[in-house]
Structure formats: C-alpha cells, structure tokens
Write a protein that holds these residues in place. Structure first.
Motif, short mmCIF file in Angstrom:
data_model
loop_
_atom_site.label_atom_id
_atom_site.label_comp_id
_atom_site.label_asym_id
_atom_site.label_seq_id
_atom_site.Cartn_x
_atom_site.Cartn_y
_atom_site.Cartn_z
N TYR A 1 -19.48 14.99 10.77
CA TYR A 1 -18.38 14.98 9.81
C TYR A 1 -18.50 13.77 8.88
O TYR A 1 -18.85 12.66 9.32
N PHE B 1 -8.84 15.79 18.44
CA PHE B 1 -9.56 16.85 17.74
C PHE B 1 -9.27 18.21 18.36
O PHE B 1 -9.00 19.18 17.65
N GLN C 1 -2.41 10.06 14.07
CA GLN C 1 -3.53 10.43 14.93
C GLN C 1 -3.24 11.72 15.70
O GLN C 1 -2.13 11.95 16.15
N CYS D 1 -5.84 19.32 17.59
CA CYS D 1 -5.78 19.75 16.19
C CYS D 1 -6.29 21.19 16.05
O CYS D 1 -5.67 22.01 15.36
N ILE E 1 -9.94 21.17 7.66
CA ILE E 1 -10.83 20.65 8.70
C ILE E 1 -12.29 20.99 8.37
O ILE E 1 -13.17 20.14 8.50
N CYS F 1 -2.95 20.77 10.76
CA CYS F 1 -4.35 21.14 10.92
C CYS F 1 -4.61 22.51 10.32
O CYS F 1 -4.54 23.52 11.03
N THR G 1 -13.04 11.44 9.33
CA THR G 1 -12.08 11.93 10.32
C THR G 1 -10.67 12.01 9.74
O THR G 1 -9.71 12.23 10.46
N PRO H 1 -16.08 14.03 16.44
CA PRO H 1 -14.93 13.10 16.53
C PRO H 1 -13.96 13.54 17.61
O PRO H 1 -13.73 14.73 17.83
N LEU I 1 -8.63 12.77 14.99
CA LEU I 1 -8.52 12.94 13.54
C LEU I 1 -7.26 12.24 13.05
O LEU I 1 -6.33 11.99 13.82
N LEU J 1 -14.38 18.74 6.08
CA LEU J 1 -14.81 17.43 6.57
C LEU J 1 -16.24 17.47 7.09
O LEU J 1 -16.87 16.42 7.26
N VAL K 1 -7.98 13.91 7.62
CA VAL K 1 -7.62 15.24 7.12
C VAL K 1 -6.55 15.09 6.05
O VAL K 1 -5.46 14.58 6.32
#
Length: 316
Positions: free
Chosen positions: A172, A96, A93, A99, A187, A182, A175, A11, A14, A190, A177
């Motif tokens: 995953y 990735f 948002q 994060c 994470i 983070c 997406t 992804p 996230l 997932l 969390v």
C-alpha cells in the motif's frame, strides 16, 4: 508492518480521515449526523414494535417493512459510532481486518435493502394487478424464502470484494483512508498492485444489484400504474395509489441517492472530495431516517397505532 521504499506491506492499522477538507468543522457536522441516527433508531424500532405487537399487520407488506426497518438500523449502526469517534473524540485508527469487516457489512446491508425494496414492489404488483392470487402467492413460507434469498445474494456477492482485497493487495502507498468509513474504492485506491480486478468487480456488484433491482422495480410500478388507470372506480384508484405512494417515495430516495453518490464518486473528478464523502454519508443515513417517517405518515394502520401508543385517551 515492514516499510519498503515508502510502501507498507500488509498494514495492521488504517487511519480514517473523516471528511478531508472539513476537518475544522467535523465536530459540528457530527451533531446533525448523530441526531439523524437517533431519529432513525427510534423510528425504525417503533416500526418493528408496532408490526410485532399488532397481529393485523402480519401481512406481506408490513413484514417486508419490518425487514426494511431492521436493515436500516443495522446499516446506520455500521458507520455512525465509528464516524462520531473520528469527529468528536479524534479516534481515527481502525484495525485493517475490522475495516474490511465494516466494509463488508455496509455493502451487504445496502444489497439487502435493495433486495427488500424489489420484494416490496413485487408484492404491490401482485396485490394490485392480481389481487385474487395475492394471499396464495405471498405466503409466510415465501416471505421467509425471500428474506433468506435476499440475504444470501448480498453475502455471496459482496464477499469476493473482501477476499480480493485481503488476498491480492499486499503493498500500500499509504495507510490513510480519505473517507469517514471503510468504503470499498477508498481502500482499493491505497494499494500499489493492479487494482483493476477489484474495481471491475465493485462495478459488477453495483450494477448487478442496484441496476437489476431498480429496473425490475420500475417495470413493476409502470405495470401497476397501467392497471390502476384502467380501474373503473375512482375510489379503487385512490386506494391503490395510496398503498403505492410510500413505496415509491422510499424507492426514489434510496436509488436516487445511491446512483448520484456512485457516479459522483467514480466520475466526478472535478467535484471536491468532501462533496463525495458527504454524499456517501447521506446515502447511508438519509434512507434509515426517512423510511419510518414516510411509512408513518402515509400508512394509516401504522399512523393509528402510533396515535394509540402516545395518545391512548384521544385514540379511544
């Protein structure tokens, strides 16, 4: 971002939910969190300014305190701006890679803070148990080496968490969390692939840093108390205790919150998720808030400098 059988491959974005179960009141939760952040920034910045401007405070104890204040500012800044974006502006948002970088910064600064607290405990141990050698042991060169060593230890230990996620976890389930920042385990959970290695290494980092540091800090203060109780003069005992009280308060607030958050997050399966997340948030926000207050109240030199800054006429 191809999707196969409901799974997501690598992804790029996230979604941070914030505090699942408390979405309707997240706006109001953000207000005390923001207030805590502002007070933490102000208090720690004030500590840094006082120590930098007052040459008499350029001693190991206060220089370690300056390191702690700088770490607290960085740690709280890693999470709160994005958290408030989720709570107040509905901006969940996050890319990735960003994060993962936030995760690395958070856990790195946690490790650095733990290392600084260990260094402060050792400084007090030498100052009280072997005072004649304190100035020759804790030189400015040694302080620099300790700062570099603590930082490198944190960077090197936490970096594999980032690499393991980036290189080994490709597919995953989701997406989304279920957290407000983070966090490593949030994470990892997932991912579809075997995440056992990631979990084991996360536990290794937690216990090797928090466990190792807390044990040696506890042993240092036990030896300090034994030494203090054997001092013949009551005045000397009081002075020694007064220099240790702020450190003990900061040590307890950091490690009690750390272990409580750690164990409830991993073993408190019957505790609602929003309790886990609130504890994690408080673990990152409360120490930066309380540390400058504890040292400001309990340390006479800092208290006097604050009085001079805000009440110059009364101080003179």
């Amino acid at each position: 971002m191809p999707n196969y059988n409901g799974t997501v491959f690598m992804p790029s974005v996230l979604i941070l939910l914030g505090i699942p179960g408390l979405e309707s009141v997240q706006f109001w939760i953000g207000i005390p969190f923001c207030a805590m952040y502002i007070v933490a920034l102000f208090g720690n910045a004030l500590i840094l300014i006082i120590i930098k401007s007052e040459r008499s405070l350029h001693e190991p104890m206060y220089l370690f305190l300056a390191m702690l204040a700088a770490t607290d500012i960085a740690l709280s800044t890693c999470i709160l701006p994005k958290m408030l974006g989720i709570f107040w502006f509905h901006m969940p948002q996050i890319h990735f890679d960003v994060c993962l970088f936030q995760m690395w910064l958070i856990h790195t600064f946690q490790c650095i803070e733990s290392g600084i607290l260990l260094a402060m405990a050792l400084d007090r141990y030498v100052a009280i148990c072997d005072p004649l050698r304190h100035s020759t042991i804790f030189t400015h060169q040694l302080l620099t080496q300790i700062g570099v060593a603590v930082t490198l230890r944190a960077v090197i230990l936490v970096a594999p968490c980032l690499i393991l996620i980036k290189c080994r976890l490709k597919h995953y389930w989701s997406t989304v969390v279920s957290h407000s920042y983070c966090e490593h385990m949030a994470i990892v959970k997932l991912a579809i692939e075997d995440v056992k290695t990631n979990k084991i290494y996360g536990l290794f980092v937690a216990f090797s840093v928090l466990g190792f540091d807390s044990i040696f800090i506890t042993l240092s203060y036990i030896q300090i108390f034994v030494t203090v109780f054997n001092l013949p003069q009551r005045e000397a005992k009081g002075k020694a205790f007064n220099t240790c009280i702020p450190h003990i308060c900061v040590f307890l607030e950091f490690y009690l919150l750390a272990f409580f958050s750690f164990f409830t997050h991993r073993f408190g399966f019957h505790i609602p998720p929003y309790i886990h997340i609130l504890l994690s948030n408080l673990y990152l926000l409360v120490p930066p808030l309380l540390n400058p207050i504890v040292y400001g109240v309990k340390t006479k030199q800092i208290r006097d400098r604050v009085s001079k800054m805000f009440y110059p006429k009364e101080a003179s």
